[in-house]
Motif scaffolding. Sequence first.
Motif, PDB file in Angstrom:
ATOM      1  N   VAL A 146       0.835  -1.195   0.000  1.00 24.87           N
ATOM      2  CA  VAL A 146       0.000   0.000   0.000  1.00 24.87           C
ATOM      3  C   VAL A 146       0.870   1.246   0.000  1.00 24.87           C
ATOM      4  O   VAL A 146       2.071   1.193   0.279  1.00 24.87           O
ATOM      5  CB  VAL A 146      -0.927   0.031   1.245  1.00 24.87           C
ATOM      6  N   ARG A 147       0.247   2.369  -0.290  1.00 26.37           N
ATOM      7  CA  ARG A 147       0.829   3.669   0.013  1.00 26.37           C
ATOM      8  C   ARG A 147       0.178   4.148   1.308  1.00 26.37           C
ATOM      9  O   ARG A 147      -1.045   4.195   1.411  1.00 26.37           O
ATOM     10  CB  ARG A 147       0.618   4.664  -1.125  1.00 26.37           C
ATOM     11  N   LEU A 148       1.010   4.474   2.265  1.00 22.12           N
ATOM     12  CA  LEU A 148       0.543   4.779   3.612  1.00 22.12           C
ATOM     13  C   LEU A 148       0.309   6.279   3.775  1.00 22.12           C
ATOM     14  O   LEU A 148       1.203   7.079   3.535  1.00 22.12           O
ATOM     15  CB  LEU A 148       1.590   4.293   4.621  1.00 22.12           C
ATOM     16  N   HIS A 149      -0.910   6.634   4.193  1.00 24.78           N
ATOM     17  CA  HIS A 149      -1.260   8.038   4.394  1.00 24.78           C
ATOM     18  C   HIS A 149      -1.394   8.399   5.875  1.00 24.78           C
ATOM     19  O   HIS A 149      -1.542   9.571   6.208  1.00 24.78           O
ATOM     20  CB  HIS A 149      -2.566   8.365   3.665  1.00 24.78           C
ATOM     21  N   THR A 150      -1.356   7.408   6.749  1.00 30.69           N
ATOM     22  CA  THR A 150      -1.431   7.640   8.186  1.00 30.69           C
ATOM     23  C   THR A 150      -0.036   7.946   8.735  1.00 30.69           C
ATOM     24  O   THR A 150       0.943   7.327   8.334  1.00 30.69           O
ATOM     25  CB  THR A 150      -1.990   6.400   8.904  1.00 30.69           C
ATOM     26  N   GLY A 151       0.032   8.869   9.684  1.00 33.39           N
ATOM     27  CA  GLY A 151       1.287   9.133  10.369  1.00 33.39           C
ATOM     28  C   GLY A 151       2.269   9.956   9.556  1.00 33.39           C
ATOM     29  O   GLY A 151       1.937  10.515   8.501  1.00 33.39           O
ATOM     30  N   ARG A 152       3.502   9.985  10.043  1.00 36.60           N
ATOM     31  CA  ARG A 152       4.560  10.799   9.434  1.00 36.60           C
ATOM     32  C   ARG A 152       5.881  10.037   9.544  1.00 36.60           C
ATOM     33  O   ARG A 152       6.252   9.590  10.629  1.00 36.60           O
ATOM     34  CB  ARG A 152       4.653  12.138  10.164  1.00 36.60           C
ATOM     35  N   VAL A 153       6.565   9.884   8.420  1.00 30.23           N
ATOM     36  CA  VAL A 153       7.829   9.156   8.371  1.00 30.23           C
ATOM     37  C   VAL A 153       8.924  10.143   7.991  1.00 30.23           C
ATOM     38  O   VAL A 153       8.905  10.718   6.896  1.00 30.23           O
ATOM     39  CB  VAL A 153       7.757   8.001   7.351  1.00 30.23           C
TER      40      VAL A 153
ATOM     41  N   VAL B  98      -4.875   3.943   3.843  1.00 32.85           N
ATOM     42  CA  VAL B  98      -3.934   3.467   2.829  1.00 32.85           C
ATOM     43  C   VAL B  98      -4.602   3.447   1.459  1.00 32.85           C
ATOM     44  O   VAL B  98      -5.822   3.443   1.346  1.00 32.85           O
ATOM     45  CB  VAL B  98      -3.405   2.051   3.153  1.00 32.85           C
ATOM     46  N   THR B  99      -3.775   3.420   0.434  1.00 32.63           N
ATOM     47  CA  THR B  99      -4.216   3.155  -0.936  1.00 32.63           C
ATOM     48  C   THR B  99      -3.468   1.922  -1.418  1.00 32.63           C
ATOM     49  O   THR B  99      -2.230   1.942  -1.480  1.00 32.63           O
ATOM     50  CB  THR B  99      -3.905   4.339  -1.871  1.00 32.63           C
ATOM     51  N   GLU B 100      -4.194   0.848  -1.708  1.00 31.94           N
ATOM     52  CA  GLU B 100      -3.516  -0.366  -2.138  1.00 31.94           C
ATOM     53  C   GLU B 100      -2.874  -0.169  -3.508  1.00 31.94           C
ATOM     54  O   GLU B 100      -3.449   0.470  -4.400  1.00 31.94           O
ATOM     55  CB  GLU B 100      -4.475  -1.547  -2.176  1.00 31.94           C
ATOM     56  N   VAL B 101      -1.666  -0.701  -3.662  1.00 30.46           N
ATOM     57  CA  VAL B 101      -0.927  -0.606  -4.921  1.00 30.46           C
ATOM     58  C   VAL B 101      -1.278  -1.813  -5.780  1.00 30.46           C
ATOM     59  O   VAL B 101      -1.169  -2.954  -5.340  1.00 30.46           O
ATOM     60  CB  VAL B 101       0.584  -0.568  -4.665  1.00 30.46           C
ATOM     61  N   HIS B 102      -1.705  -1.559  -6.996  1.00 24.71           N
ATOM     62  CA  HIS B 102      -1.999  -2.628  -7.952  1.00 24.71           C
ATOM     63  C   HIS B 102      -0.937  -2.592  -9.049  1.00 24.71           C
ATOM     64  O   HIS B 102      -0.622  -1.539  -9.594  1.00 24.71           O
ATOM     65  CB  HIS B 102      -3.400  -2.455  -8.538  1.00 24.71           C
ATOM     66  N   GLY B 103      -0.371  -3.730  -9.338  1.00 27.04           N
ATOM     67  CA  GLY B 103       0.708  -3.771 -10.309  1.00 27.04           C
ATOM     68  C   GLY B 103       2.029  -3.357  -9.681  1.00 27.04           C
ATOM     69  O   GLY B 103       2.189  -3.351  -8.461  1.00 27.04           O
ATOM     70  N   ASP B 104       2.986  -3.006 -10.529  1.00 23.85           N
ATOM     71  CA  ASP B 104       4.330  -2.667 -10.074  1.00 23.85           C
ATOM     72  C   ASP B 104       4.488  -1.160  -9.972  1.00 23.85           C
ATOM     73  O   ASP B 104       4.328  -0.453 -10.972  1.00 23.85           O
ATOM     74  CB  ASP B 104       5.380  -3.211 -11.038  1.00 23.85           C
TER      75      ASP B 104
END
Length: 353
Positions: A161-168, A224-230
Amino acid sequence: MAQPFTDESHPAEPYPGTRPDHCFVHVDETGWPVRPDLTMESGWRVEPDNIDLDQWLIGRGEPPLAARMPVLGYGSNANPSKVTWLRQELGLEGPAVVLRARCEGISAVWCDGTRARDGQRPATLAAAPGVVEEHSVWFATAEQLRVLDRCEGRGLRYRLVRLHTGRVVLYNGGVVDSVLAYTAGSKKRMPILVNGRMVACSDLSQRHALRLGGRPAPTDGLDVTEVHGDPCADDWPELLFVYGTLQPGASAWHLMEPHVVESEAIHLPGTLLDTGLGYPALRPGAGLGVPGFVLRLRSPEDALPLLDEYEGGDYRRVRVVLPDGRIAWTYLWTAAVEGLAELPDGWDVHQIR
């Protein structure tokens, strides 16, 4: 000066293994410490020889940071011995670039289920408002990401996924927004609830975690946004810092304008030189000396290849940290700088045609 270390100093067992307290690059069962350094083209140096990280990678015939994707490592993937296991068991190739990060609002917690191959309880990721933990970000090549997919059981045990929660936040101050991460993709990889609460991996050892009794949480609380494909390295970030002919109103703005959602005037640490060829040259450094614009691109993967062609062989595209912590693409001058004069304060881009 930090010295290289071997896998023996960071055993993988029990899960999740131990981690160095610094960033590192790893190959051949050996890790080299990596430190932030704004004077380097990549923004990072490899110790003890003080080599730019990109040059260290390129010198080994490997892709630089710009060709790698940031993937959050919150379990065993931050362990050097696990990297060697990935090479031996799953065919991982090339150096692993593992950069430490401060993670706010998210937590590595124990899963409801255990691993089939060794019976240990693995970690999963969950939202944790107010919590701060230290984890790592892999900068993985496309081939390395496919190995991680296999290791994590993408689509079965975990999902990418692409994570939108929190801060890295990396050790160089760069904020990795929308970082790639592997989060629960099955009930057994959901957080375990004990007396209605998730259990942080930092609070309980593997030995004690195996004794936990509870039930799977109905949600990990993550946005999150799930990643589909590469995914592609050009997908991130969406920002581009421009300082010469690509600025709004300058001679090549017409190339940029169709790809830009918004623009903002900003300064970037570094030095600007006069090439004498009608366009300036940016070199990395300290201070806030380079005026320009940060542009938000509508589709980076479409715009960047066109800009690579426009900039030509004297420039190289890299990711840089803006003064507010955002990360943006920009183009550094990589040709010779001997005889090039520094542009004075207040220079006007409209004079460059």
